[in-house]
Scaffold this active site. Structure first.
Site, mmCIF file in Angstrom:
data_model
loop_
_atom_site.group_PDB
_atom_site.id
_atom_site.type_symbol
_atom_site.label_atom_id
_atom_site.label_comp_id
_atom_site.label_asym_id
_atom_site.label_seq_id
_atom_site.Cartn_x
_atom_site.Cartn_y
_atom_site.Cartn_z
ATOM 1 N N ASN A 1 0.863 -1.187 0.000
ATOM 2 C CA ASN A 1 0.000 0.000 0.000
ATOM 3 C C ASN A 1 0.896 1.232 0.000
ATOM 4 O O ASN A 1 1.505 1.563 1.010
ATOM 5 C CB ASN A 1 -0.895 -0.029 1.251
ATOM 6 C CG ASN A 1 -1.708 1.249 1.405
ATOM 7 O OD1 ASN A 1 -1.780 2.065 0.483
ATOM 8 N ND2 ASN A 1 -2.305 1.436 2.577
ATOM 9 N N LYS B 1 0.103 4.271 -0.193
ATOM 10 C CA LYS B 1 -0.530 5.455 0.416
ATOM 11 C C LYS B 1 -0.342 6.661 -0.537
ATOM 12 O O LYS B 1 -0.332 6.469 -1.741
ATOM 13 C CB LYS B 1 0.018 5.697 1.817
ATOM 14 C CG LYS B 1 -0.070 4.403 2.662
ATOM 15 C CD LYS B 1 0.182 4.598 4.111
ATOM 16 C CE LYS B 1 0.057 3.255 4.830
ATOM 17 N NZ LYS B 1 0.180 3.334 6.273
ATOM 18 N N HIS C 1 -9.426 1.162 5.450
ATOM 19 C CA HIS C 1 -8.093 1.391 6.034
ATOM 20 C C HIS C 1 -8.231 2.371 7.198
ATOM 21 O O HIS C 1 -9.023 3.322 7.129
ATOM 22 C CB HIS C 1 -7.139 1.946 4.972
ATOM 23 C CG HIS C 1 -5.712 1.898 5.430
ATOM 24 N ND1 HIS C 1 -5.202 2.810 6.315
ATOM 25 C CD2 HIS C 1 -4.722 1.020 5.168
ATOM 26 C CE1 HIS C 1 -3.934 2.494 6.567
ATOM 27 N NE2 HIS C 1 -3.619 1.413 5.877
ATOM 28 N N GLU D 1 -6.515 4.763 8.087
ATOM 29 C CA GLU D 1 -6.276 6.167 7.733
ATOM 30 C C GLU D 1 -7.515 6.794 7.104
ATOM 31 O O GLU D 1 -7.662 8.022 7.115
ATOM 32 C CB GLU D 1 -5.047 6.260 6.814
ATOM 33 C CG GLU D 1 -3.768 6.044 7.634
ATOM 34 C CD GLU D 1 -2.606 5.465 6.859
ATOM 35 O OE1 GLU D 1 -2.614 5.505 5.619
ATOM 36 O OE2 GLU D 1 -1.676 4.941 7.513
ATOM 37 N N GLU E 1 -4.787 -4.834 10.715
ATOM 38 C CA GLU E 1 -3.746 -3.836 10.919
ATOM 39 C C GLU E 1 -3.996 -3.109 12.236
ATOM 40 O O GLU E 1 -4.831 -2.179 12.277
ATOM 41 C CB GLU E 1 -3.757 -2.808 9.784
ATOM 42 C CG GLU E 1 -3.507 -3.384 8.419
ATOM 43 C CD GLU E 1 -2.971 -2.326 7.458
ATOM 44 O OE1 GLU E 1 -1.847 -2.493 6.991
ATOM 45 O OE2 GLU E 1 -3.656 -1.326 7.216
ATOM 46 N N GLY F 1 3.057 2.364 10.776
ATOM 47 C CA GLY F 1 4.022 3.453 10.638
ATOM 48 C C GLY F 1 4.791 3.772 11.912
ATOM 49 O O GLY F 1 5.483 4.782 11.973
ATOM 50 N N SER G 1 4.035 -1.984 10.211
ATOM 51 C CA SER G 1 5.486 -2.040 10.381
ATOM 52 C C SER G 1 6.095 -3.372 9.952
ATOM 53 O O SER G 1 7.042 -3.870 10.577
ATOM 54 C CB SER G 1 5.874 -1.697 11.830
ATOM 55 O OG SER G 1 5.471 -0.364 12.140
HETATM 56 P P1 13P Z 1 3.433 0.535 7.566
HETATM 57 O O1 13P Z 1 3.910 -0.769 6.933
HETATM 58 O O2 13P Z 1 4.151 1.725 7.043
HETATM 59 O O3 13P Z 1 3.378 0.422 9.043
HETATM 60 O O4 13P Z 1 1.915 0.731 7.058
HETATM 61 C C1 13P Z 1 1.008 -0.305 7.208
HETATM 62 C C2 13P Z 1 -0.232 0.033 6.473
HETATM 63 O O5 13P Z 1 -0.989 0.891 6.895
HETATM 64 C C3 13P Z 1 -0.503 -0.690 5.226
HETATM 65 O O6 13P Z 1 -1.804 -0.481 4.787
#
Ligand code: 13P
Length: 275
Positions: free
Chosen positions: A24, A26, A116, A118, A186, A192, A232
């Site tokens: 992903n 983003k 997601h 976010e 997740e 992150g 992560s």
């Molecule tokens: P990270 O791998 O940067 O922690 O992000 C995970 C994520 O949100 C994937 O959708």
């Protein structure tokens, strides 16, 4: 003595579910950078003789990159799979800024992320909206990748599985019983943060998700559905997650932006076992 050695020798579990490693991106990379990354990734995987039938690999670029990546995949006959990061719950019409599932299907996207964290937290997306998006994706022939996960506060208050299971039930109950979907667990606190869940934590929730899927859509669908861990993930920790019986892949954020690192994650069996 290296205490990890017995664990490293333990064979990775065999199931009928094809592992899926998904990147992903983003809101990163314009369409030119996207082409460069996919080219480098495909070369790295070719050098490593990656078997796409053994482990599926998908990338989820921003909308503006999808057409460029689709064209590259088709021109070079690459086996990478395309996914999108969001979708409108509506079919078409006066929804300024939205992108429909049919538009994504036309770009040969196979997957689309829904729910997601976010988007749940940054855009106030409710369980109901996530369910509508999953249904819109399914109706257009896409496979929704339903993201679920608890915040650090949820974890403290309700334990790890309660919120993911509630989010799961809301999204899955909006789909017909025979719909294909992928679940991405997740934990929000792991995204992150550099602080991944432990493989045991991921397995505990993935197992609870699979059990819940049995009630929601039957034994067969529950057994066939892939449950990914995200938060992560890196080449150093991915194999620990994939060794768990109910974890069938990874949804990777930051580490999917580096072609060599993502290629190593895809090659989780090789680089850890040395096979
Ligand atoms: P990270 O791998 O940067 O922690 O992000 C995970 C994520 O949100 C994937 O959708």
């Amino acid at each position: 003595m290296n205490e990890q050695i017995p664990e490293l020798r333990e064979p990775l579990l065999q199931t009928d579910r094809v592992p899926l490693i998904a990147g992903n991106w983003k809101m990163n990379l314009d369409h030119l950078q996207a082409i460069a990354l996919v080219q480098k990734l495909s070369w790295a995987l070719k050098d490593a003789r990656h078997d796409y039938g053994e482990t599926e690999v998908a990338v989820f670029p921003p909308f503006t990159d999808l057409r460029s990546v689709q064209t590259l995949l088709a021109a070079d006959k690459l086996s990478l799979v395309l996914g999108a990061q969001d979708v409108s719950p509506h079919e078409s019409g006066a929804y300024t800024g939205d992108i429909s599932a049919a538009m994504l299907a036309k770009l040969e996207a196979r997957y689309v992320l829904v729910g997601h964290s976010e988007r749940r937290h940054g855009h106030g997306e409710s369980d109901e909206l996530v369910g509508q998006k999953a249904l819109a994706a399914h109706r257009a022939g896409l496979v929704p990748m339903i993201c679920v996960g608890e915040t650090a506060e949820d974890l403290e208050e309700h334990g790890a599985a309660a919120i993911p299971l509630a989010q799961l039930a809301a999204a899955v109950s909006s789909l017909p019983k025979d719909a294909e979907f992928v679940i991405a667990y997740e934990p929000v606190w792991a995204i992150g943060s550099g602080q991944a869940a432990t493989p045991e934590q991921a397995e505990e929730v993935a197992k609870a998700i699979r059990e819940s899927l049995r009630d929601l859509c039957g034994d067969e669908r529950a057994a066939a559905t892939r449950i990914l861990y995200g938060g992560s993930v890196a080449s150093q920790n991915v194999a620990g997650f994939l060794r768990q019986p109910n974890v069938d892949g990874a949804l990777v954020g930051g580490a999917s932006l580096k072609s060599d690192e993502f290629a190593k994650i895809v090659q989780f069996k090789k680089h850890v076992t040395g096979a």
